[in-house]
Design an enzyme around this catalytic site. Structure first.
Site, PDB file in Angstrom:
ATOM      1  N   GLU A  10     -21.769   8.375  -1.492  1.00 34.21           N
ATOM      2  CA  GLU A  10     -22.988   8.959  -0.917  1.00 34.21           C
ATOM      3  C   GLU A  10     -24.103   7.936  -0.684  1.00 34.21           C
ATOM      4  OE1 GLU A  10     -23.810  13.294  -1.661  1.00 34.21           O
ATOM      5  OE2 GLU A  10     -23.530  12.542  -3.703  1.00 34.21           O
ATOM      6  N   HIS A  38     -31.010   9.710  -5.956  1.00 34.75           N
ATOM      7  CA  HIS A  38     -30.228  10.913  -5.654  1.00 34.75           C
ATOM      8  C   HIS A  38     -29.635  11.407  -6.965  1.00 34.75           C
ATOM      9  CE1 HIS A  38     -27.398  13.780  -4.214  1.00 34.75           C
ATOM     10  NE2 HIS A  38     -26.373  13.075  -4.655  1.00 34.75           N
ATOM     11  N   HIS A  71     -28.118  15.132  -9.414  1.00 32.67           N
ATOM     12  CA  HIS A  71     -27.644  16.523  -9.496  1.00 32.67           C
ATOM     13  C   HIS A  71     -28.359  17.208 -10.662  1.00 32.67           C
ATOM     14  CE1 HIS A  71     -23.711  14.431  -7.986  1.00 32.67           C
ATOM     15  NE2 HIS A  71     -24.589  14.566  -7.003  1.00 32.67           N
ATOM     16  N   HIS A  90     -25.880  21.305  -4.485  1.00 33.68           N
ATOM     17  CA  HIS A  90     -25.538  19.900  -4.744  1.00 33.68           C
ATOM     18  C   HIS A  90     -26.550  19.208  -5.676  1.00 33.68           C
ATOM     19  CE1 HIS A  90     -24.517  15.766  -2.672  1.00 33.68           C
ATOM     20  NE2 HIS A  90     -24.679  15.644  -3.966  1.00 33.68           N
TER      21      HIS A  90
HETATM   22 MN    MN Z   1     -24.422  13.830  -4.995  1.00 38.24          MN
END
Ligand code: MN
Length: 241
Positions: A77, A96, A98, A166
């Protein structure tokens, strides 16, 4: 220490802090724009954030091509990072994650909004990017630049975006600010859920959010950073990388 080496140390510290503060687990990542070349960014090889060392940090072009991989695998990603640096010349760091408490807000239509003063840095309201809108059924991962650019568009000029089913992505003017916002996005989501369970919530007003944002400078962020370095077992550098 040279500027680049200092920034690499800062990125290792950022990874460890995000892990220690519960923003990332075995997954999630944080990057920095290259200090000498705005068309490149620095990001770890594919590894859990709490395990990351200086030798794991790699350099990428904005389209996600690694410069000197030496057998190191890249995060699938990584396009999240390049697409944001491409769209936003003002940002120097991207996280980024979760982060668990934010996930319910990405799937219910219930917006995350600042509920306490420390949450003001998340912005007036956190937009939700739904990969299904333009890409249909996917594995929900941002695995190419088209998806990254679509996410960047949804984030707009703000600092935060949720990703439906996500996680979340956060952009900052530097590594410390991106980490700071990521930590308080998670805390804000947790407190907001608790408050909503109790009854009607009076959120910060738009004016309050602006006033807190004006006051949130390097002084407060560095104070948090020193504390988080201690908790994560990393040396504190007074100067940012
Ligand atoms: Mn991710």
């Amino acid at each position: 220490m040279a500027k680049l080496d200092q920034l690499i140390e800062e990125l290792v510290t950022a990874n460890r802090i995000l892990a220690r503060e519960g923003v990332v687990d075995s997954f999630g990542h944080v990057s920095a724009r290259h200090p000498d070349n705005p068309q490149h960014y620095l990001l770890s090889r594919s590894r859990a954030p709490d395990c990351i060392e200086v030798g794991d940090i790699m350099e990428f072009t904005l389209d996600g091509t690694p410069l000197d991989p030496r057998g190191r695998a890249s995060y699938l990603e990584r396009f999240i990072h390049g697409a944001l640096y491409e769209a936003r010349p003002d940002i120097m760091s991207v996280v980024h994650n979760h982060s668990e408490s934010v996930i319910p807000f990405g799937v219910t239509g219930q917006k995350i909004k600042p509920i306490f003063h420390m949450g003001a840095s998340i912005g007036h309201e956190v937009p939700v990017w739904d990969s299904h809108d333009h890409f249909g059924d996917t594995a929900l991962l941002v695995e190419n630049m088209d998806m990254g650019r679509d996410l960047a568009k949804r984030m707009g000029a703000g600092a935060t975006a949720l990703m439906r089913g996500h996680g979340a992505t956060v952009a900052g003017r530097n590594v410390r600010q991106a980490v700071y916002i990521s930590v308080y996005l998670e805390v804000n989501a947790r407190l907001q859920k608790q408050a909503m369970d109790m009854g009607n919530v009076k959120f910060l007003t738009a004016g309050e959010v602006d006033k807190v944002a004006e006051r949130t400078g390097p002084y407060g962020i560095n104070r948090a950073w020193e504390n988080w370095c201690r908790r994560a077992g990393r040396p504190f550098q007074a100067e940012q990388g």
